[in-house]
Design an enzyme around this catalytic site. Sequence first.
Site, mmCIF file in Angstrom:
data_model
loop_
_atom_site.group_PDB
_atom_site.id
_atom_site.type_symbol
_atom_site.label_atom_id
_atom_site.label_comp_id
_atom_site.label_asym_id
_atom_site.label_seq_id
_atom_site.Cartn_x
_atom_site.Cartn_y
_atom_site.Cartn_z
ATOM 1 N N HIS A 214 -6.972 -6.204 1.119
ATOM 2 C CA HIS A 214 -5.865 -5.244 1.064
ATOM 3 C C HIS A 214 -4.928 -5.532 2.224
ATOM 4 O O HIS A 214 -5.178 -5.112 3.368
ATOM 5 C CB HIS A 214 -6.418 -3.821 1.155
ATOM 6 C CG HIS A 214 -5.403 -2.761 0.872
ATOM 7 N ND1 HIS A 214 -4.876 -2.540 -0.377
ATOM 8 C CD2 HIS A 214 -4.801 -1.854 1.682
ATOM 9 C CE1 HIS A 214 -4.013 -1.538 -0.333
ATOM 10 N NE2 HIS A 214 -3.943 -1.102 0.915
ATOM 11 N N ASP B 10 -9.570 -6.859 -2.872
ATOM 12 C CA ASP B 10 -8.977 -5.583 -2.461
ATOM 13 C C ASP B 10 -9.826 -4.436 -2.997
ATOM 14 O O ASP B 10 -9.857 -4.182 -4.205
ATOM 15 C CB ASP B 10 -7.546 -5.484 -2.997
ATOM 16 C CG ASP B 10 -6.791 -4.265 -2.485
ATOM 17 O OD1 ASP B 10 -7.447 -3.325 -2.002
ATOM 18 O OD2 ASP B 10 -5.558 -4.266 -2.578
ATOM 19 N N SER C 153 0.829 -1.200 0.000
ATOM 20 C CA SER C 153 0.000 0.000 0.000
ATOM 21 C C SER C 153 0.870 1.259 0.000
ATOM 22 O O SER C 153 1.631 1.480 -0.931
ATOM 23 C CB SER C 153 -0.954 -0.053 1.203
ATOM 24 O OG SER C 153 -1.954 0.926 1.104
#
Length: 406
Positions: free
Chosen positions: A169, A137, A50
């Site tokens: 995620h 995700d 991320s």
Amino acid sequence: MRLTNVFLALAAATGLAAASLTWSMAAVPPPQPGTLDRYDITGTYVSGLSSGGYLANQLHVAYSGVFQGAGIFSAGPYDCAQNNVNTALYACMDTFQARKTPAELEQLTRNRASAGTVDPVQNLSGDPVWLFHGGADQTVDRVVNDDLATYYRDFGATVLYNTSTAAGHAWISPIGPNSCGSTSSPYVNNCGAVDPVKDMLSHLYGQVNPAASTLTGKLVQFDQSRYVPGGNAAAVSMGREGFAYVPRACETGPCKLMVTLHGCYQYYGLVGNALMDKGYLNEYADTNNMVVLYPQATTMTGNPRGCWDWWGYQSAQYALKTGPQMAAITNMVKALTNGQPPPTTTTTPPVAECVTANNYAHTTAGRAYAALGQTYANGSNQLLGLWNTFTTSSIRQTSPNYWVRC
């Protein structure tokens, strides 16, 4: 990692295989205070999730003469955010707004390379790049991750892109504590029979040995401020402590270096050693001669989730070689690879500004926590009053994840 997407991701298919496999599980050793010493490093790589994935890409691009490959879970292409938080949120995570095309960002990179603010783009040609986007995700849209794959391929990198796992995620590990489709703390998911960490390392390094069942190395805890330009880690939204896992074999022989960057809401001051313990990198480090460096971000004004700077909350130079977080991490790499000492600085830490908000807002921003209807400042545990939107309090941060009343 946006909380608005948690429930969508939790409802997604988990994709877990039958739990018939036995994975090596070795708890990370307790940290021991120390410094980043020099080792015989034969190659340097970077990985991240991320915001850590965005920073991993920034490091690989800006310092392509240093980093020889990258492994990235759920992130978009270089400088997608264009120094704008709304672009980051609505074009580079969601896609409600238009974003720069890969071709436009490639030209931006070439221009910066010509100006010397990032390394020559020719260095990226042939570099191994491993990318992952989970089918559940909902935090970073798949098309944004696709742009990252296009960006790298256009520069000649050797890209392996995994989109076949129904993951949320998160960092995906065979010993992760969360279900595969989850998007929740500590953002380390278990997807059963798959081992993306092995897949990533195999693509970056070639064939890898099986993971260790018992760790023989040490976890070094070091002062990150020594490596930050200006000497104040908190001023650039980095934690007081960073960590490096050093296998016993690396004390005397050649090893690779992997820099691993956590995601938002995943920093040490919030989730402790969850990524270091359950990310499944140390187990491969022990059997494949690999030092793992775990730098740590933290919160600051404009960054309540402890993300790495990929949209300019701390510095407009965030994606350049001169970006403060970028320079700090490469200073750590230099210490590990050639013994270069950190820059000598003498600075007086600035007095943190007071943040006035209602107590509910303090907790959602990560400055405080609620217990039995009352609100307490993170770190100091000072009572702030009732946990609601009507009671206001003023607090300031005196060290990473440590807040006190003003």
